[in-house]
Design an enzyme around this catalytic site. Sequence first.
Site, PDB file in Angstrom:
ATOM      1  N   ASP A  38     -45.354  39.482 -76.871  1.00 24.83           N
ATOM      2  CA  ASP A  38     -44.053  40.141 -77.018  1.00 24.83           C
ATOM      3  C   ASP A  38     -43.784  40.593 -78.453  1.00 24.83           C
ATOM      4  OD1 ASP A  38     -43.647  39.800 -74.405  1.00 24.83           O
ATOM      5  OD2 ASP A  38     -42.072  38.264 -74.576  1.00 24.83           O
ATOM      6  N   ALA A  39     -44.070  39.703 -79.390  1.00 22.73           N
ATOM      7  CA  ALA A  39     -43.745  39.994 -80.791  1.00 22.73           C
ATOM      8  C   ALA A  39     -44.538  41.202 -81.273  1.00 22.73           C
ATOM      9  CB  ALA A  39     -44.050  38.787 -81.659  1.00 22.73           C
ATOM     10  N   GLU A  40     -45.790  41.247 -80.818  1.00 23.46           N
ATOM     11  CA  GLU A  40     -46.669  42.350 -81.190  1.00 23.46           C
ATOM     12  C   GLU A  40     -46.113  43.664 -80.606  1.00 23.46           C
ATOM     13  OE1 GLU A  40     -50.258  43.343 -83.179  1.00 23.46           O
ATOM     14  OE2 GLU A  40     -49.033  41.527 -83.118  1.00 23.46           O
ATOM     15  N   TYR A  41     -45.714  43.594 -79.341  1.00 19.27           N
ATOM     16  CA  TYR A  41     -45.131  44.754 -78.671  1.00 19.27           C
ATOM     17  C   TYR A  41     -43.924  45.249 -79.470  1.00 19.27           C
ATOM     18  CZ  TYR A  41     -43.057  47.566 -74.908  1.00 19.27           C
ATOM     19  OH  TYR A  41     -42.527  48.587 -74.168  1.00 19.27           O
ATOM     20  N   LEU A  88     -34.709  55.568 -41.846  1.00 23.85           N
ATOM     21  CA  LEU A  88     -35.562  54.744 -40.999  1.00 23.85           C
ATOM     22  C   LEU A  88     -34.801  54.293 -39.771  1.00 23.85           C
ATOM     23  CD1 LEU A  88     -37.123  52.436 -43.723  1.00 23.85           C
ATOM     24  CD2 LEU A  88     -38.437  53.850 -42.144  1.00 23.85           C
ATOM     25  N   GLU A 119     -45.081  46.701 -44.672  1.00 24.32           N
ATOM     26  CA  GLU A 119     -44.603  46.394 -46.022  1.00 24.32           C
ATOM     27  C   GLU A 119     -43.183  45.839 -45.955  1.00 24.32           C
ATOM     28  OE1 GLU A 119     -43.673  50.854 -47.607  1.00 24.32           O
ATOM     29  OE2 GLU A 119     -45.703  50.448 -46.936  1.00 24.32           O
ATOM     30  N   LYS A 121     -39.355  45.393 -46.505  1.00 26.46           N
ATOM     31  CA  LYS A 121     -38.319  46.392 -46.790  1.00 26.46           C
ATOM     32  C   LYS A 121     -37.435  45.838 -47.897  1.00 26.46           C
ATOM     33  CE  LYS A 121     -34.928  49.361 -44.595  1.00 26.46           C
ATOM     34  NZ  LYS A 121     -33.718  48.949 -45.314  1.00 26.46           N
ATOM     35  N   ASP A 123     -34.552  45.341 -50.495  1.00 26.14           N
ATOM     36  CA  ASP A 123     -33.128  45.627 -50.394  1.00 26.14           C
ATOM     37  C   ASP A 123     -32.641  46.178 -51.726  1.00 26.14           C
ATOM     38  OD1 ASP A 123     -30.762  45.807 -49.135  1.00 26.14           O
ATOM     39  OD2 ASP A 123     -30.390  43.661 -48.995  1.00 26.14           O
ATOM     40  N   ARG A 142     -31.423  58.932 -53.466  1.00 23.57           N
ATOM     41  CA  ARG A 142     -31.661  59.533 -52.160  1.00 23.57           C
ATOM     42  C   ARG A 142     -30.413  60.285 -51.685  1.00 23.57           C
ATOM     43  NH1 ARG A 142     -30.567  57.951 -47.022  1.00 23.57           N
ATOM     44  NH2 ARG A 142     -31.855  58.911 -45.429  1.00 23.57           N
ATOM     45  N   GLU A 179     -38.315  52.250 -54.175  1.00 21.51           N
ATOM     46  CA  GLU A 179     -37.081  51.484 -54.136  1.00 21.51           C
ATOM     47  C   GLU A 179     -36.875  50.851 -55.512  1.00 21.51           C
ATOM     48  OE1 GLU A 179     -35.751  51.715 -51.080  1.00 21.51           O
ATOM     49  OE2 GLU A 179     -34.208  50.161 -51.022  1.00 21.51           O
ATOM     50  N   TYR A 231     -43.146  53.417 -52.454  1.00 26.61           N
ATOM     51  CA  TYR A 231     -43.495  53.272 -51.041  1.00 26.61           C
ATOM     52  C   TYR A 231     -43.947  54.572 -50.377  1.00 26.61           C
ATOM     53  CZ  TYR A 231     -38.674  54.772 -49.879  1.00 26.61           C
ATOM     54  OH  TYR A 231     -37.507  55.459 -49.767  1.00 26.61           O
ATOM     55  N   LYS A 320     -35.649  44.697 -38.665  1.00 30.04           N
ATOM     56  CA  LYS A 320     -34.738  43.956 -39.545  1.00 30.04           C
ATOM     57  C   LYS A 320     -34.802  42.451 -39.299  1.00 30.04           C
ATOM     58  CE  LYS A 320     -32.367  47.098 -41.819  1.00 30.04           C
ATOM     59  NZ  LYS A 320     -30.976  47.067 -41.627  1.00 30.04           N
ATOM     60  N   CYS A 414      -3.566  14.006 -52.993  1.00 31.22           N
ATOM     61  CA  CYS A 414      -4.670  13.896 -52.045  1.00 31.22           C
ATOM     62  C   CYS A 414      -4.165  14.090 -50.619  1.00 31.22           C
ATOM     63  CB  CYS A 414      -5.322  12.525 -52.196  1.00 31.22           C
ATOM     64  SG  CYS A 414      -6.575  12.214 -50.941  1.00 31.22           S
ATOM     65  N   CYS A 417      -4.668  10.363 -48.860  1.00 26.07           N
ATOM     66  CA  CYS A 417      -3.943   9.147 -49.246  1.00 26.07           C
ATOM     67  C   CYS A 417      -2.694   9.424 -50.073  1.00 26.07           C
ATOM     68  CB  CYS A 417      -4.861   8.192 -49.997  1.00 26.07           C
ATOM     69  SG  CYS A 417      -5.251   8.750 -51.667  1.00 26.07           S
ATOM     70  N   CYS A 432      -9.319  13.078 -56.287  1.00 18.55           N
ATOM     71  CA  CYS A 432      -8.271  12.179 -55.837  1.00 18.55           C
ATOM     72  C   CYS A 432      -8.385  10.917 -56.680  1.00 18.55           C
ATOM     73  CB  CYS A 432      -8.471  11.849 -54.357  1.00 18.55           C
ATOM     74  SG  CYS A 432      -7.664  10.323 -53.850  1.00 18.55           S
ATOM     75  N   CYS A 438      -7.986   5.224 -51.071  1.00 18.06           N
ATOM     76  CA  CYS A 438      -8.041   6.448 -50.271  1.00 18.06           C
ATOM     77  C   CYS A 438      -9.028   6.253 -49.119  1.00 18.06           C
ATOM     78  CB  CYS A 438      -8.491   7.608 -51.147  1.00 18.06           C
ATOM     79  SG  CYS A 438      -8.690   9.144 -50.229  1.00 18.06           S
TER      80      CYS A 438
HETATM   81  O1  D41 Z   1     -38.830  48.991 -49.113  1.00 19.17           O
HETATM   82  C1  D41 Z   1     -38.092  49.857 -48.655  1.00 19.17           C
HETATM   83  N1  D41 Z   1     -36.802  49.747 -48.782  1.00 19.17           N
HETATM   84  C2  D41 Z   1     -38.639  51.070 -47.952  1.00 19.17           C
HETATM   85  C3  D41 Z   1     -37.781  52.099 -47.627  1.00 19.17           C
HETATM   86  C4  D41 Z   1     -39.997  51.162 -47.625  1.00 19.17           C
HETATM   87  N2  D41 Z   1     -40.868  50.181 -47.944  1.00 19.17           N
HETATM   88  N3  D41 Z   1     -40.463  52.261 -46.976  1.00 19.17           N
HETATM   89  C5  D41 Z   1     -39.634  53.276 -46.652  1.00 19.17           C
HETATM   90  N4  D41 Z   1     -40.142  54.349 -45.998  1.00 19.17           N
HETATM   91  C6  D41 Z   1     -39.363  55.358 -45.654  1.00 19.17           C
HETATM   92  C7  D41 Z   1     -39.954  56.528 -44.925  1.00 19.17           C
HETATM   93  C8  D41 Z   1     -40.888  56.054 -43.859  1.00 19.17           C
HETATM   94  C9  D41 Z   1     -38.882  57.374 -44.309  1.00 19.17           C
HETATM   95  C10 D41 Z   1     -40.703  57.336 -45.917  1.00 19.17           C
HETATM   96  C11 D41 Z   1     -38.242  53.238 -46.961  1.00 19.17           C
HETATM   97  C12 D41 Z   1     -37.461  54.363 -46.562  1.00 19.17           C
HETATM   98  N5  D41 Z   1     -38.041  55.388 -45.925  1.00 19.17           N
HETATM   99  C13 D41 Z   1     -36.035  54.486 -46.811  1.00 19.17           C
HETATM  100  N6  D41 Z   1     -35.318  53.849 -47.694  1.00 19.17           N
HETATM  101  C14 D41 Z   1     -34.053  54.272 -47.600  1.00 19.17           C
HETATM  102  C15 D41 Z   1     -33.955  55.178 -46.620  1.00 19.17           C
HETATM  103  C16 D41 Z   1     -35.208  55.345 -46.131  1.00 19.17           C
END
Ligand code: D41
Length: 679
Positions: A38-41, A88, A119, A121, A123, A142, A179, A231, A320, A414, A417, A432, A438
Amino acid sequence: MTSNKVPVEKRQRAQELHEILQRANYQYYVLDAPELPDAEYDRRMRELQDLEAEYPELVSADSPTQRVGAAPLTEFAEVRHQIPMLSLDNAFDDDELREFDRRVRDRLNNPDAVEYACEPKLDGIAISLLYRDGVLERAATRGDGTTGEDITQNVRTIGSVPLRLREQNVPAVLEVRGEIYMPKAGFAELNEKAREAGEKIFVNPRNAAAGSLRQLDSRVTARRPLELCAYGVGQVEGAELPEQHTAILEQLNRWGFRINKEMLVANDIDACIEYHQRLGEKREGLPYDIDGIVFKVNSIPLQRRLGFVARAPRWAMAYKFPAQEEMTELLDVEFQVGRTGAVTPVARLKPVFVGGVTVSNATLHNRDEINRLGVKIGDSVVVRRAGDVIPQVVSVVESKRPQNAREIVFPDHCPVCGSPVESTPGEAVARCSGGLICSAQRKQAIKHFASRKAMDIDGLGDKLVDQLVDEGLLHSVSGLYHLTREEVAGLERMGEKSAQNLLDALQRSKDTTLPKFLYALGIREVGEATARNLARHFGDLEPLMQASEEALQEVEDVGPVVAHFVAEFFQQTHAQEEIEALCQAGVHWEPEETGGESQPLAGQTWVLTGKLETLSRSEGKEYLQRLGAKVAGSVSAKTDAVVAGPGAGSKLNKARDLEIPVIDEEQFLEQLRDHGIEI
Ligand code: D41
């Protein structure tokens, strides 16, 4: 601006520094293997900044110095996506995912199986990054999929966003989609700082990421722990990309983007379901929040054949996980009194399905938390339940507050009691002051005394303790040993047989050990481990009861706070009388061997996970502690070893990720025996 002509060697040095810093970023963010300290960076960065200050001509859009943020904007410009950013479709159970696979195969003339890329998803916030001739030109949200906002200045500050692509042969135009998210650890730290500074805290990592990207002042964004994970791609000109989704992501990785380590190719939909299941178990242990799994047909030609409907591709599906946050209504707040008198506000909620279970209570922690949330009875609140953590109220939806919402009044007496409730300055908890007057504290004290790790009184459940205290049959822990068969059998839902069983269990419990007895007394801050250390240090109860706070602090892991609580406890006449009464009733133990016992695992931290066959988990824990090890509930870099039985999930995965030694029960038993434990 100075118009110094840039000497050749300065220009070369600036170029060198670019490369050094870019490589360091790549190693740090993409490979997770930093080489430059880090210090070098920092020194190289300073050198480049100085050079650029002297010769402003050297400043370029892709300079590593450009990550610190720029002058604030007044608004974000609109960006039209050349190729729309699709959304999606969602599946919520295995059947829905199988239907998706069926539709895919129908359209492709029924092949036996289709290969899917799996993969997590993330958040976070979906964004588009446009590279022209390998240099980041524009970053946009987006938005609605067609138009988003230009957040280039903000995105530049994120370390894992390459300002320039690695390698020479790069497309003339490359749009990377990914993302942006905030890892859990960074989120916790950010909120901790905000809390200390009395600033607004964020509800969850996603909100924090969104809020950070929405800053008009990119210098604020620069201080936020954001990360990018790629992604997919949008526009591509002047290059041929591979014909598989996973191969494209691997190419992006070579160009300098982070991609998800958990990504996997599944040969059919069964493997996808298995993956979803496995990641669901791993979810808590991942360093970032995910809300599901995205499955994508891996072959790009097949993706083309499938096309899209409305705004979502036919070749992708998000499966989901149960939501970890849901909205519900706060019906009322009750105040519970714990063993140490702590008065805890508990939210009574309109039942809601969250994190995979129905929740109707959530803790509100203490008065400060109620003030921080600004919550009132009748409010709509967001409830979070993640993993096995107790449900929490995370925020209030103020716009939905009804007219008749009521203020939450923290009691000054309380609720059980009637003794005054007291707060120590600097401590969030209110207590209390009734002590064992109590009945709530008494009940909790008795329940704790009877619990398995304490006196282990079989059959004395919480309900029975409540009944005994409420009926006036039981006033103290020692009173347990004076209960008669008639008294117990006279209680509701109690037969002669169960009464006798309880009396037998009480009788058996008298033969105990000093550590268990000390733990059973329920001294504040004295858990099992401390009780064991105290017992081993003093050997018997008498010297411990006489010990000064100074003498107590000589015990391993006992600091001034614990020493104070212990000394204070034994000074109470009431405690002395109770101990006397318990001994009179026949409670006894063997003195402990002091000091001498060898503790071969001292200083180590172990984790037990999954099902054990020969030992129970608590027995395993007891043996480990006897050998001096600490037993933790979660795996971290500090863990020395993990014992994993069948069904081990996220903890086992984490241990593997961190390369911590993992042994099975057989090996564990062997080690225990080697250390002289007889099993
Ligand atoms: O990790 C994600 N949030 C994620 C979002 C992901 N791994 N793949 C994604 N692939 C798509 C498509 C297939 C439509 C290219 C996405 C999303 N869409 C996406 N994120 C928000 C709206 C759509």
